[in-house]
Design an enzyme around this catalytic site. Sequence first.
Site, PDB file in Angstrom:
ATOM      1  N   LYS A   1       0.845  -1.201   0.000  1.00  0.00           N
ATOM      2  CA  LYS A   1       0.000   0.000   0.000  1.00  0.00           C
ATOM      3  C   LYS A   1       0.880   1.251   0.000  1.00  0.00           C
ATOM      4  O   LYS A   1       1.705   1.434   0.883  1.00  0.00           O
ATOM      5  CB  LYS A   1      -0.909  -0.002   1.238  1.00  0.00           C
ATOM      6  CG  LYS A   1      -1.710   1.299   1.442  1.00  0.00           C
ATOM      7  CD  LYS A   1      -2.672   1.204   2.642  1.00  0.00           C
ATOM      8  CE  LYS A   1      -3.347   2.544   2.926  1.00  0.00           C
ATOM      9  NZ  LYS A   1      -4.246   2.507   4.110  1.00  0.00           N
TER      10      LYS A   1
ATOM     11  N   ASP B   1      -2.853  10.119   3.895  1.00  0.00           N
ATOM     12  CA  ASP B   1      -4.247   9.698   4.038  1.00  0.00           C
ATOM     13  C   ASP B   1      -4.997  10.685   4.928  1.00  0.00           C
ATOM     14  O   ASP B   1      -4.945  10.614   6.152  1.00  0.00           O
ATOM     15  CB  ASP B   1      -4.301   8.282   4.639  1.00  0.00           C
ATOM     16  CG  ASP B   1      -5.727   7.745   4.739  1.00  0.00           C
ATOM     17  OD1 ASP B   1      -6.647   8.385   4.186  1.00  0.00           O
ATOM     18  OD2 ASP B   1      -5.913   6.670   5.357  1.00  0.00           O
TER      19      ASP B   1
ATOM     20  N   LYS C   1     -10.487  12.359   8.446  1.00  0.00           N
ATOM     21  CA  LYS C   1      -9.963  11.935   9.752  1.00  0.00           C
ATOM     22  C   LYS C   1      -9.944  13.116  10.721  1.00  0.00           C
ATOM     23  O   LYS C   1      -9.870  14.263  10.288  1.00  0.00           O
ATOM     24  CB  LYS C   1      -8.526  11.438   9.582  1.00  0.00           C
ATOM     25  CG  LYS C   1      -8.401  10.092   8.913  1.00  0.00           C
ATOM     26  CD  LYS C   1      -6.949   9.671   8.807  1.00  0.00           C
ATOM     27  CE  LYS C   1      -6.802   8.325   8.129  1.00  0.00           C
ATOM     28  NZ  LYS C   1      -7.457   7.214   8.843  1.00  0.00           N
TER      29      LYS C   1
ATOM     30  N   ASP D   1       1.393   6.083   5.724  1.00  0.00           N
ATOM     31  CA  ASP D   1       0.420   5.184   5.102  1.00  0.00           C
ATOM     32  C   ASP D   1       0.954   4.533   3.815  1.00  0.00           C
ATOM     33  O   ASP D   1       0.248   3.798   3.147  1.00  0.00           O
ATOM     34  CB  ASP D   1      -0.885   5.944   4.834  1.00  0.00           C
ATOM     35  CG  ASP D   1      -2.115   5.066   5.005  1.00  0.00           C
ATOM     36  OD1 ASP D   1      -1.994   3.979   5.604  1.00  0.00           O
ATOM     37  OD2 ASP D   1      -3.184   5.456   4.526  1.00  0.00           O
TER      38      ASP D   1
ATOM     39  N   ASP E   1     -12.390   6.775   3.645  1.00  0.00           N
ATOM     40  CA  ASP E   1     -11.177   6.534   4.441  1.00  0.00           C
ATOM     41  C   ASP E   1     -10.742   5.071   4.393  1.00  0.00           C
ATOM     42  O   ASP E   1      -9.657   4.725   4.835  1.00  0.00           O
ATOM     43  CB  ASP E   1     -11.433   6.980   5.893  1.00  0.00           C
ATOM     44  CG  ASP E   1     -10.145   7.151   6.680  1.00  0.00           C
ATOM     45  OD1 ASP E   1      -9.061   7.130   6.047  1.00  0.00           O
ATOM     46  OD2 ASP E   1     -10.229   7.322   7.909  1.00  0.00           O
TER      47      ASP E   1
ATOM     48  N   GLU F   1      -9.523   3.457   2.014  1.00  0.00           N
ATOM     49  CA  GLU F   1      -8.983   3.606   0.657  1.00  0.00           C
ATOM     50  C   GLU F   1      -7.901   2.586   0.322  1.00  0.00           C
ATOM     51  O   GLU F   1      -7.686   2.270  -0.844  1.00  0.00           O
ATOM     52  CB  GLU F   1      -8.432   5.024   0.474  1.00  0.00           C
ATOM     53  CG  GLU F   1      -6.996   5.272   0.961  1.00  0.00           C
ATOM     54  CD  GLU F   1      -6.800   5.084   2.465  1.00  0.00           C
ATOM     55  OE1 GLU F   1      -7.809   5.096   3.202  1.00  0.00           O
ATOM     56  OE2 GLU F   1      -5.659   4.903   2.903  1.00  0.00           O
TER      57      GLU F   1
ATOM     58  N   ARG G   1      -7.644  -0.656   0.772  1.00  0.00           N
ATOM     59  CA  ARG G   1      -8.163  -1.863   0.116  1.00  0.00           C
ATOM     60  C   ARG G   1      -8.566  -1.568  -1.326  1.00  0.00           C
ATOM     61  O   ARG G   1      -8.468  -2.424  -2.197  1.00  0.00           O
ATOM     62  CB  ARG G   1      -9.329  -2.434   0.927  1.00  0.00           C
ATOM     63  CG  ARG G   1     -10.490  -1.480   1.088  1.00  0.00           C
ATOM     64  CD  ARG G   1     -11.415  -1.819   2.247  1.00  0.00           C
ATOM     65  NE  ARG G   1     -10.891  -1.362   3.530  1.00  0.00           N
ATOM     66  CZ  ARG G   1     -11.517  -1.501   4.702  1.00  0.00           C
ATOM     67  NH1 ARG G   1     -12.691  -2.108   4.758  1.00  0.00           N
ATOM     68  NH2 ARG G   1     -10.970  -1.062   5.813  1.00  0.00           N
TER      69      ARG G   1
HETATM   70  N1  BES Z   1      -4.489   4.283   6.898  1.00  0.00           N
HETATM   71  C1  BES Z   1      -5.625   3.960   7.646  1.00  0.00           C
HETATM   72  C2  BES Z   1      -5.366   2.923   8.735  1.00  0.00           C
HETATM   73  C3  BES Z   1      -4.426   3.324   9.830  1.00  0.00           C
HETATM   74  C4  BES Z   1      -4.937   3.725  11.043  1.00  0.00           C
HETATM   75  C5  BES Z   1      -3.080   3.222   9.673  1.00  0.00           C
HETATM   76  C6  BES Z   1      -4.085   4.051  12.064  1.00  0.00           C
HETATM   77  C7  BES Z   1      -2.234   3.551  10.702  1.00  0.00           C
HETATM   78  C8  BES Z   1      -2.732   3.958  11.908  1.00  0.00           C
HETATM   79  C9  BES Z   1      -6.722   3.419   6.745  1.00  0.00           C
HETATM   80  O1  BES Z   1      -6.743   3.920   5.466  1.00  0.00           O
HETATM   81  C10 BES Z   1      -8.024   3.792   7.380  1.00  0.00           C
HETATM   82  O2  BES Z   1      -8.284   4.943   7.466  1.00  0.00           O
HETATM   83  N2  BES Z   1      -8.781   2.807   7.833  1.00  0.00           N
HETATM   84  C11 BES Z   1     -10.020   3.058   8.466  1.00  0.00           C
HETATM   85  C12 BES Z   1     -11.031   2.085   7.931  1.00  0.00           C
HETATM   86  C13 BES Z   1     -12.443   2.383   8.347  1.00  0.00           C
HETATM   87  C14 BES Z   1     -12.922   3.623   7.662  1.00  0.00           C
HETATM   88  C15 BES Z   1     -13.320   1.212   8.013  1.00  0.00           C
HETATM   89  C16 BES Z   1      -9.826   2.868   9.967  1.00  0.00           C
HETATM   90  O3  BES Z   1      -9.073   1.971  10.350  1.00  0.00           O
HETATM   91  O4  BES Z   1     -10.370   3.646  10.724  1.00  0.00           O
HETATM   92 ZN    ZN Z   2      -4.960   4.588   4.743  1.00  0.00          ZN
HETATM   93 MN    MN Z   3      -7.819   5.703   5.322  1.00  0.00          MN
END
Ligand code: BES
Ligand code: ZN
Ligand code: MN
Length: 477
Positions: A247, A252, A259, A270, A329, A331, A333
């Site tokens: 990834k 992000d 966020k 990220d 968010d 993104e 996947r």
């Molecule tokens: N990049 C984030 C995940 C992340 C969170 C990485 C904390 C490092 C530290 C990912 O893109 C994301 O935002 N995931 C969301 C998914 C949700 C919207 C289903 C999450 O984990 O909150």
């Molecule tokens: Zn992310």
């Molecule tokens: Mn995200």
Amino acid sequence: MRTSVENTSAPAIEADAIVVLCFEKTIPAELNTLTSGWFDEIIATGEFSGKPLEFAILHRPAGLKAKRLVAAGCGPADKFDGAAMRRVAGAAVRNLKVSGAKSIALLLEGDLAKQTAAAIEGAILGNFETDTRKSEREAKEVESFTVISTATAAIADHAKILADSQNLTRDLVNEPANILTPGELARRAQAMAVECGLDCEILDRDRMKQLGMGSLLGVAQGSLEPPYLIVLRYKAESTDHLALIGKGVTFDTGGVSIKPADGMEKMKYDMAGGAAVIGAMRAIAHLKPKVSVTALIPAVENMVSHNAQRPGDIVTALNGKTIEVLNTDAEGRLILVDAIEYARRLGVTHMVDAATLTGAIVVALGHVHVGVFANDDAMLNRVMAAAKSQGEKMWHMPLDDEYKEYLKSSFADLPNIGGRWGGAITAAYFIKEFTGGTPWVHLDIAGTAWLDDAKPYMAKGPSGVAVRTFVDLAMNW
Ligand code: BES
Ligand code: ZN
Ligand code: MN
């Protein structure tokens, strides 16, 4: 840092410091005699007991050419493995460089190939700092590290390649997102490929549009920074063909499903999965495994703008499936599944991806273990074995078919998020739906790619996790 192995004796070594491993309840007899009982004394006074990562320093040691003699606590001898060796060497480097030591030697006895490699890796990883963009750098660096052992130079070279590659990953992850854009990540990957003799192909937006990578392009559309799919190829004579997929979200924001401001600066990491793949390919180019390896890094920035993807948008992925983007968010996947389908079209037979995919994996496993998901037991076992031998902690997570229920969309084939529960699993399950039965392992490194606090053996910041596992996997294929 220069590294070497020398088959010599401790008194002959000229260095700013010579480090001796001290196990609990054992005293290095010869050096103890040579120093008129220094080890007896530090133990008797309670200054030192041999606990892990405890250090004691003797300046101008009698009978040695080195300027300092350093007792390094290693804990009980029977529990001392490669991971512990890496930590001790790293902590020794980090402790000694503060007091200005530039050359360090570490005394090992016998032909300890594995420990020699681990010591060199630990030293190089410990020497890494993240303050490269300060006008006045606080960090002093150690210039040379010598292991006194009978291990071969080839062992030392292998270890140096591995650790330098892991540090390349850490440098990439540490870069701020205004500097390390998707385009810059592509340029750096290409520069590495040219230097190391790998093939490099970079797909731009037009090409991805032509192919139909609607899932990846939907994420990228809100940013002025154009997206790239970076493809690096190492070719061997093998029937198997391994894909490493990482990834590469260079920043992000969450997109329209934005966020919270607090801590958002950390989302420069990220792209740690993509950086791990780039670091691993550098090592693979040098170490030349017997299996073909293709790296794919979808590189995009997830931004908020008038042109950003909206919640509810429906995109069509490269494999033809439609996805309802319920949360912009989620993104990672979305970009990974187009890279996976592209990898399959290139003819890969096995796939591993690394991604800072979910906050939920941090809830589940903290900052200790990488979350591991797989659609194939044999592939899972290979990755777990590689991780174990490299001392990278990984934990197998479930991916049962029952979780499919969590991914239901009223308007498209799939939504990009599940419900409230099992967030790391539903993220992995989503990706699994695009693997088409090709053996695949997914590493969720959201909790392990970034250290919030420094460790005695490692700087705060990017850890470079998964690089050594990837390289080990290819080397032992
Ligand atoms: N990049 C984030 C995940 C992340 C969170 C990485 C904390 C490092 C530290 C990912 O893109 C994301 O935002 N995931 C969301 C998914 C949700 C919207 C289903 C999450 O984990 O909150
Ligand atoms: Zn992310
Ligand atoms: Mn995200």
